[in-house]
Scaffold this motif. Structure first.
Motif, PDB file in Angstrom:
ATOM      1  N   ALA A  24      10.248  16.847 -20.099  1.00 45.49           N
ATOM      2  CA  ALA A  24      10.892  17.878 -19.299  1.00 45.49           C
ATOM      3  C   ALA A  24       9.876  18.449 -18.313  1.00 45.49           C
ATOM      4  CB  ALA A  24      11.418  18.981 -20.205  1.00 45.49           C
ATOM      5  N   PRO A  25      10.356  19.068 -17.234  1.00 48.88           N
ATOM      6  CA  PRO A  25       9.433  19.677 -16.279  1.00 48.88           C
ATOM      7  C   PRO A  25       8.951  21.066 -16.701  1.00 48.88           C
ATOM      8  CG  PRO A  25      11.671  19.878 -15.470  1.00 48.88           C
ATOM      9  CD  PRO A  25      11.732  19.059 -16.734  1.00 48.88           C
ATOM     10  N   ASN A  26       9.613  21.669 -17.716  1.00 50.63           N
ATOM     11  CA  ASN A  26       9.261  23.017 -18.150  1.00 50.63           C
ATOM     12  C   ASN A  26       9.272  23.064 -19.677  1.00 50.63           C
ATOM     13  OD1 ASN A  26      10.035  25.813 -19.122  1.00 50.63           O
ATOM     14  ND2 ASN A  26       9.544  26.246 -16.971  1.00 50.63           N
ATOM     15  N   PHE A  27       8.132  23.380 -20.281  1.00 47.86           N
ATOM     16  CA  PHE A  27       7.987  23.349 -21.733  1.00 47.86           C
ATOM     17  C   PHE A  27       8.910  24.345 -22.436  1.00 47.86           C
ATOM     18  CE2 PHE A  27       5.783  24.401 -25.729  1.00 47.86           C
ATOM     19  CZ  PHE A  27       5.709  23.136 -26.278  1.00 47.86           C
ATOM     20  N   ASP A  28       8.912  25.591 -21.992  1.00 47.07           N
ATOM     21  CA  ASP A  28       9.724  26.617 -22.662  1.00 47.07           C
ATOM     22  C   ASP A  28      11.210  26.286 -22.585  1.00 47.07           C
ATOM     23  OD1 ASP A  28       7.459  28.069 -23.391  1.00 47.07           O
ATOM     24  OD2 ASP A  28       7.481  29.249 -21.538  1.00 47.07           O
ATOM     25  N   GLU A  29      11.657  25.829 -21.424  1.00 49.73           N
ATOM     26  CA  GLU A  29      13.067  25.454 -21.278  1.00 49.73           C
ATOM     27  C   GLU A  29      13.404  24.249 -22.155  1.00 49.73           C
ATOM     28  OE1 GLU A  29      14.293  24.960 -17.220  1.00 49.73           O
ATOM     29  OE2 GLU A  29      13.495  26.919 -16.644  1.00 49.73           O
ATOM     30  N   ALA A  30      12.480  23.301 -22.263  1.00 50.36           N
ATOM     31  CA  ALA A  30      12.712  22.120 -23.101  1.00 50.36           C
ATOM     32  C   ALA A  30      12.846  22.515 -24.567  1.00 50.36           C
ATOM     33  CB  ALA A  30      11.575  21.118 -22.924  1.00 50.36           C
ATOM     34  N   MET A  31      12.007  23.437 -25.002  1.00 50.26           N
ATOM     35  CA  MET A  31      12.077  23.896 -26.391  1.00 50.26           C
ATOM     36  C   MET A  31      13.433  24.551 -26.675  1.00 50.26           C
ATOM     37  SD  MET A  31       9.155  23.245 -27.946  1.00 50.26           S
ATOM     38  CE  MET A  31       8.881  24.492 -29.189  1.00 50.26           C
ATOM     39  N   LYS A  32      13.888  25.412 -25.763  1.00 44.94           N
ATOM     40  CA  LYS A  32      15.184  26.080 -25.918  1.00 44.94           C
ATOM     41  C   LYS A  32      16.321  25.062 -25.897  1.00 44.94           C
ATOM     42  CE  LYS A  32      13.627  30.324 -23.729  1.00 44.94           C
ATOM     43  NZ  LYS A  32      13.668  31.114 -22.488  1.00 44.94           N
ATOM     44  N   GLU A  33      16.258  24.112 -24.967  1.00 45.00           N
ATOM     45  CA  GLU A  33      17.313  23.099 -24.834  1.00 45.00           C
ATOM     46  C   GLU A  33      17.414  22.251 -26.093  1.00 45.00           C
ATOM     47  OE1 GLU A  33      20.383  20.783 -23.153  1.00 45.00           O
ATOM     48  OE2 GLU A  33      19.589  22.757 -22.651  1.00 45.00           O
ATOM     49  N   PHE A  34      16.282  21.812 -26.632  1.00 43.69           N
ATOM     50  CA  PHE A  34      16.297  20.999 -27.841  1.00 43.69           C
ATOM     51  C   PHE A  34      16.906  21.778 -29.005  1.00 43.69           C
ATOM     52  CE2 PHE A  34      14.821  19.006 -31.676  1.00 43.69           C
ATOM     53  CZ  PHE A  34      14.968  17.664 -31.397  1.00 43.69           C
ATOM     54  N   GLU A  35      16.503  23.038 -29.145  1.00 34.75           N
ATOM     55  CA  GLU A  35      17.029  23.851 -30.245  1.00 34.75           C
ATOM     56  C   GLU A  35      18.529  24.113 -30.065  1.00 34.75           C
ATOM     57  OE1 GLU A  35      16.020  27.837 -32.861  1.00 34.75           O
ATOM     58  OE2 GLU A  35      14.799  27.394 -31.113  1.00 34.75           O
ATOM     59  N   THR A  36      18.962  24.329 -28.834  1.00 37.25           N
ATOM     60  CA  THR A  36      20.388  24.529 -28.568  1.00 37.25           C
ATOM     61  C   THR A  36      21.185  23.271 -28.909  1.00 37.25           C
ATOM     62  OG1 THR A  36      19.952  26.144 -26.831  1.00 37.25           O
ATOM     63  CG2 THR A  36      22.093  25.046 -26.769  1.00 37.25           C
ATOM     64  N   MET A  37      20.666  22.101 -28.533  1.00 35.26           N
ATOM     65  CA  MET A  37      21.375  20.839 -28.764  1.00 35.26           C
ATOM     66  C   MET A  37      21.409  20.450 -30.238  1.00 35.26           C
ATOM     67  SD  MET A  37      20.374  18.320 -25.558  1.00 35.26           S
ATOM     68  CE  MET A  37      18.775  17.996 -26.215  1.00 35.26           C
ATOM     69  N   THR A  38      20.346  20.755 -30.983  1.00 35.37           N
ATOM     70  CA  THR A  38      20.221  20.229 -32.344  1.00 35.37           C
ATOM     71  C   THR A  38      20.258  21.277 -33.444  1.00 35.37           C
ATOM     72  OG1 THR A  38      17.815  20.385 -32.367  1.00 35.37           O
ATOM     73  CG2 THR A  38      18.765  18.344 -31.478  1.00 35.37           C
ATOM     74  N   GLY A  39      19.981  22.528 -33.109  1.00 32.16           N
ATOM     75  CA  GLY A  39      19.854  23.566 -34.126  1.00 32.16           C
ATOM     76  C   GLY A  39      18.507  23.533 -34.826  1.00 32.16           C
ATOM     77  N   ILE A  40      17.589  22.701 -34.340  1.00 31.82           N
ATOM     78  CA  ILE A  40      16.259  22.546 -34.943  1.00 31.82           C
ATOM     79  C   ILE A  40      15.204  23.082 -33.975  1.00 31.82           C
ATOM     80  CG2 ILE A  40      14.541  20.891 -35.788  1.00 31.82           C
ATOM     81  CD1 ILE A  40      16.958  19.006 -36.360  1.00 31.82           C
ATOM     82  N   LYS A  41      14.318  23.930 -34.494  1.00 31.44           N
ATOM     83  CA  LYS A  41      13.234  24.467 -33.674  1.00 31.44           C
ATOM     84  C   LYS A  41      12.010  23.572 -33.818  1.00 31.44           C
ATOM     85  CE  LYS A  41      10.641  28.608 -32.676  1.00 31.44           C
ATOM     86  NZ  LYS A  41      10.538  30.048 -32.873  1.00 31.44           N
ATOM     87  N   PRO A  42      11.547  22.957 -32.710  1.00 33.12           N
ATOM     88  CA  PRO A  42      10.353  22.107 -32.773  1.00 33.12           C
ATOM     89  C   PRO A  42       9.092  22.906 -33.095  1.00 33.12           C
ATOM     90  CG  PRO A  42      11.617  21.696 -30.773  1.00 33.12           C
ATOM     91  CD  PRO A  42      12.166  22.942 -31.391  1.00 33.12           C
ATOM     92  N   SER A  43       8.123  22.252 -33.725  1.00 35.18           N
ATOM     93  CA  SER A  43       6.813  22.846 -34.000  1.00 35.18           C
ATOM     94  C   SER A  43       5.890  22.553 -32.832  1.00 35.18           C
ATOM     95  CB  SER A  43       6.206  22.246 -35.269  1.00 35.18           C
ATOM     96  OG  SER A  43       7.022  22.518 -36.369  1.00 35.18           O
ATOM     97  N   ILE A  44       5.275  23.585 -32.293  1.00 36.02           N
ATOM     98  CA  ILE A  44       4.382  23.408 -31.151  1.00 36.02           C
ATOM     99  C   ILE A  44       3.123  22.685 -31.598  1.00 36.02           C
ATOM    100  CG2 ILE A  44       2.997  24.598 -29.406  1.00 36.02           C
ATOM    101  CD1 ILE A  44       5.182  26.743 -29.353  1.00 36.02           C
ATOM    102  N   GLY A  45       2.755  21.651 -30.836  1.00 33.16           N
ATOM    103  CA  GLY A  45       1.592  20.844 -31.166  1.00 33.16           C
ATOM    104  C   GLY A  45       0.376  21.167 -30.326  1.00 33.16           C
ATOM    105  N   GLY A  46       0.562  21.768 -29.168  1.00 31.51           N
ATOM    106  CA  GLY A  46      -0.565  22.104 -28.316  1.00 31.51           C
ATOM    107  C   GLY A  46      -0.688  21.185 -27.116  1.00 31.51           C
ATOM    108  N   SER A  47      -1.844  21.251 -26.475  1.00 27.65           N
ATOM    109  CA  SER A  47      -2.113  20.473 -25.260  1.00 27.65           C
ATOM    110  C   SER A  47      -2.715  19.122 -25.599  1.00 27.65           C
ATOM    111  CB  SER A  47      -3.089  21.224 -24.360  1.00 27.65           C
ATOM    112  OG  SER A  47      -2.524  22.431 -23.921  1.00 27.65           O
ATOM    113  N   LEU A  48      -2.422  18.140 -24.763  1.00 19.77           N
ATOM    114  CA  LEU A  48      -3.043  16.820 -24.895  1.00 19.77           C
ATOM    115  C   LEU A  48      -4.187  16.751 -23.889  1.00 19.77           C
ATOM    116  CD1 LEU A  48       0.104  14.558 -25.304  1.00 19.77           C
ATOM    117  CD2 LEU A  48      -1.443  15.382 -27.069  1.00 19.77           C
ATOM    118  N   LYS A  49      -5.391  16.689 -24.379  1.00 21.87           N
ATOM    119  CA  LYS A  49      -6.611  16.766 -23.579  1.00 21.87           C
ATOM    120  C   LYS A  49      -6.621  15.743 -22.437  1.00 21.87           C
ATOM    121  CE  LYS A  49     -11.602  16.820 -24.067  1.00 21.87           C
ATOM    122  NZ  LYS A  49     -12.712  16.702 -24.995  1.00 21.87           N
TER     123      LYS A  49
END
Length: 122
Positions: A24-49
C-alpha cells in the motif's frame, strides 16, 4: 546467547507457502483497511533497513504469514519510493515466497539461465 532456530529445527516443510506480501502507499491506511476487511489487527514489525518500508504481519497456518508493506516516510529507500506510486487507498498483493532449503539449483541455474536475472541474494 540468543540464536534463531533454522527452518529444519522448526519443522518447516520445503515447497510450502512462506509468506504473501500486500502493499500500500500508506501504512496507517493499509493497517485500517486490512483490519476492516478481515477483523484481524496485524502486528507491527517495524522498518526494513535500507528499503524505505514498514511492515506488519498476520500469522497463518503452517508458520506462513501475510506481510503488509508500505513506505516508511522517516527512513526513505528504493522500495518505499516505488510503493508511493500505488493508487491511494489500495492494498494489493505484490509478492509471495515459497520455502525451500536447498537453493543451489535456483541460484546456479534457474534464476540466471531461465529467468535471466542476476542474483544479489537468494
Amino acid at each position: 546467547e540468543e540464536r534463531r532456530m533454522t527452518k529444519a529445527e522448526l519443522g518447516l516443510e520445503d515447497n510450502a507457502l512462506d509468506h504473501i506480501v500486500l502493499a500500500a502507499p500508506n501504512f496507517d491506511e493499509a493497517m485500517k483497511e486490512f483490519e476492516t476487511m478481515t477483523g484481524i489487527k496485524p502486528s507491527i514489525g517495524g522498518s526494513l533497513k535500507g528499503l524505505g518500508t514498514k511492515t506488519a504481519r498476520v500469522g497463518l497456518d503452517n508458520q506462513a504469514y501475510i506481510e503488509i508493506l508500505a513506505p516508511d516516510l522517516k527512513k526513505p529507500g528504493p522500495i518505499g519510493a516505488q510503493l508511493m506510486n500505488l493508487e491511494e487507498g489500495s492494498l494489493v498483493p505484490i509478492h509471495y515466497a515459497i520455502r525451500q532449503t536447498d537453493l543451489s539449483d535456483l541460484a546456479d541455474d534457474y534464476v540466471p539461465n531461465e529467468l535471466g536475472l542476476s542474483l544479489i541474494h537468494i
